[in-house]
Design a protein around this motif. Structure first.
Motif, short mmCIF file in Angstrom:
data_model
loop_
_atom_site.label_atom_id
_atom_site.label_comp_id
_atom_site.label_asym_id
_atom_site.label_seq_id
_atom_site.Cartn_x
_atom_site.Cartn_y
_atom_site.Cartn_z
N THR A 1 0.85 -1.19 0.00
CA THR A 1 0.00 0.00 0.00
C THR A 1 0.89 1.23 0.00
OG1 THR A 1 -1.69 -1.20 1.27
CG2 THR A 1 -1.87 1.20 1.15
N SER A 2 0.71 2.06 -1.03
CA SER A 2 1.54 3.25 -1.16
C SER A 2 0.97 4.40 -0.34
CB SER A 2 1.65 3.65 -2.63
OG SER A 2 0.38 4.04 -3.11
N GLY A 3 1.69 5.50 -0.32
CA GLY A 3 1.28 6.65 0.48
C GLY A 3 -0.04 7.25 0.04
N ASN A 4 -0.44 7.06 -1.22
CA ASN A 4 -1.73 7.58 -1.69
C ASN A 4 -2.84 6.55 -1.57
OD1 ASN A 4 -1.01 5.79 -3.67
ND2 ASN A 4 -0.79 7.34 -5.29
N SER A 5 -2.59 5.52 -0.73
CA SER A 5 -3.58 4.48 -0.40
C SER A 5 -3.89 3.55 -1.56
CB SER A 5 -4.89 5.12 0.12
OG SER A 5 -4.63 5.87 1.29
N VAL A 6 -3.11 3.58 -2.62
CA VAL A 6 -3.28 2.63 -3.72
C VAL A 6 -2.60 1.32 -3.33
CG1 VAL A 6 -2.79 2.15 -6.14
CG2 VAL A 6 -3.40 4.47 -5.41
N SER A 7 -3.31 0.21 -3.48
CA SER A 7 -2.78 -1.08 -3.08
C SER A 7 -2.48 -1.96 -4.28
CB SER A 7 -3.77 -1.80 -2.15
OG SER A 7 -3.91 -1.10 -0.92
N TYR A 8 -1.46 -2.77 -4.13
CA TYR A 8 -1.06 -3.74 -5.14
C TYR A 8 -0.92 -5.09 -4.44
CZ TYR A 8 0.32 0.56 -7.54
OH TYR A 8 0.35 1.82 -8.10
N GLU A 9 -1.37 -6.15 -5.10
CA GLU A 9 -1.27 -7.49 -4.53
C GLU A 9 -0.41 -8.36 -5.43
OE1 GLU A 9 -5.11 -9.12 -3.77
OE2 GLU A 9 -5.50 -7.80 -2.05
N VAL A 10 0.47 -9.12 -4.80
CA VAL A 10 1.35 -10.03 -5.52
C VAL A 10 1.21 -11.41 -4.88
CG1 VAL A 10 3.70 -10.54 -6.25
CG2 VAL A 10 2.94 -8.16 -6.03
N GLY A 11 0.85 -12.41 -5.69
CA GLY A 11 0.71 -13.77 -5.17
C GLY A 11 1.97 -14.59 -5.42
#
Length: 268
Positions: free
Chosen positions: A161-171
Motif C-alpha cells: 500500500t503506497s502513500g496515496n492508499s493505492v494497493s497492489y497485490e502479488v501472489g
C-alpha cells in the motif's frame, strides 16, 4: 564550347568590375582610371575605408556587449538549473542500488520496483529468475507491507500500500515460493522501508535549504540586469556614434567634391 563559356565568364566579370568602378567613381573613362583623377579617387577610397572601419568598430562594441549578456544569461540559467536538479533529487531520489528481490518485487534503497510479470522458471522448473520488463516504481518510504496465506490457490499474498492508499497485490505460489521464504522477504522489505524513512527524514532537513538556494539563484539577476543595461546603453550610443558620423560626413564631403569636378555623384 569551353572557350565560349570562358570568354562569356571573362566578359561578365569585366562588366561587373566596370559597373562597380563606375558606381564608385562615376564619370568618364579618365575619371575612373586616369592619373589626373588619382588623388580625388584616393580621397574617396580613404574616407570609405574610414567609414567602414568606424561602422565595424561600432558593431564590434555592440557584439561584445551582447556576448557578455549571453554569457551572463547562460551562467544564471546554469545556477538555476543546478539548484532545480538538487531540489528534484531530494524530493524524488533515484531508486538506488538493489537491496533484495523476490519474484515480481525488487527492493532498491529508495524505491520498490513492481514488475508486471514474474521472471521465467529456471532450469529446474521450480524457481523463478529475476523479473524484468515493464514495471512500476513505488517510493519505499511511503509503503506499508502485509502478507497473508491463501488456500485457493495455495499461495502467500503480499499486499503493498503506497502513500496515496493505492494497493497492489502479488501472489507467491507455494510450489515456487515457500511461505517461510516469502515471510522472510516481507520482513526484509519492512526493514528496507524503515531505512528509507530514516533517509527521507534526513533529506527533509536539506529540502528547505535547497528550496532557499533555488529561490536565491532565481533572484540573483544582478549580472544579467547589468549586462542587459550595458547592451541598451551601447546600442543607444552606437546610433549616434561620433566616429561613424564624422566618417560619414567626410564621405559626403568627398562625394560632393567628386560631383563638382566630374558632374557625377558617386553612388556610395
Amino acid at each position: 564550347m569551353a572557350w565560349v563559356q570562358t570568354l562569356s565568364w571573362v566578359v561578365a566579370v569585366s562588366l561587373g568590375v566596370l559597373a562597380c568602378r563606375w558606381a564608385s567613381y562615376p564619370g568618364s573613362w579618365v575619371a575612373m582610371f586616369g592619373a589626373e583623377y588619382a588623388k580625388p579617387r584616393g580621397e574617396l577610397r580613404r574616407v570609405r575605408e574610414e567609414l567602414t572601419a568606424a561602422r565595424r568598430a561600432s558593431a564590434h562594441r555592440l557584439e561584445a556587449a551582447t556576448e557578455r549578456l549571453r554569457v551572463a544569461r547562460a551562467a544564471y540559467q546554469a545556477e538555476v538549473d543546478g539548484a532545480e536538479r538538487r531540489l528534484r533529487s531530494l524530493r524524488a531520489p533515484a531508486p538506488g542500488s538493489r537491496v533484495t528481490w523476490l519474484g515480481r518485487i525488487a527492493v532498491h534503497e529508495e524505491a520498490l520496483r513492481l514488475f508486471d510479470e514474474d521472471g521465467p522458471l529456471d532450469e529446474t522448473g521450480r524457481h523463478r529468475t529475476p523479473a524484468s520488463g515493464p514495471s512500476t516504481d513505488l517510493p519505499l518510504a511511503t509503503l506499508t507491507v502485509d502478507c497473508a496465506p491463501s488456500d485457493d490457490p495455495p499461495e502467500t499474498c503480499v499486499t503493498l500500500t503506497s502513500g496515496n492508499s493505492v494497493s497492489y497485490e502479488v501472489g507467491y505460489a507455494h510450489r515456487e515460493y515457500p511461505e517461510a521464504n516469502v515471510r522472510q522477504f516481507v520482513s526484509d522489505v519492512r526493514s528496507a522501508v524503515a531505512r528509507a524513512r530514516e533517509a527521507q527524514a534526513a533529506r527533509e532537513q536539506h529540502i528547505a535549504a535547497a528550496e532557499a538556494d533555488l529561490a536565491a539563484a532565481r533572484a540573483a539577476t544582478e549580472d544579467v540586469d547589468a549586462a542587459r543595461t550595458r547592451v541598451e546603453r551601447v546600442r543607444t550610443a552606437e546610433r549616434v556614434d561620433p566616429e561613424v558620423r564624422r566618417a560619414a560626413d567626410a564621405l559626403e564631403a568627398q562625394r560632393d567634391r567628386w560631383h563638382a569636378i566630374t558632374g557625377r555623384r558617386p553612388w556610395r
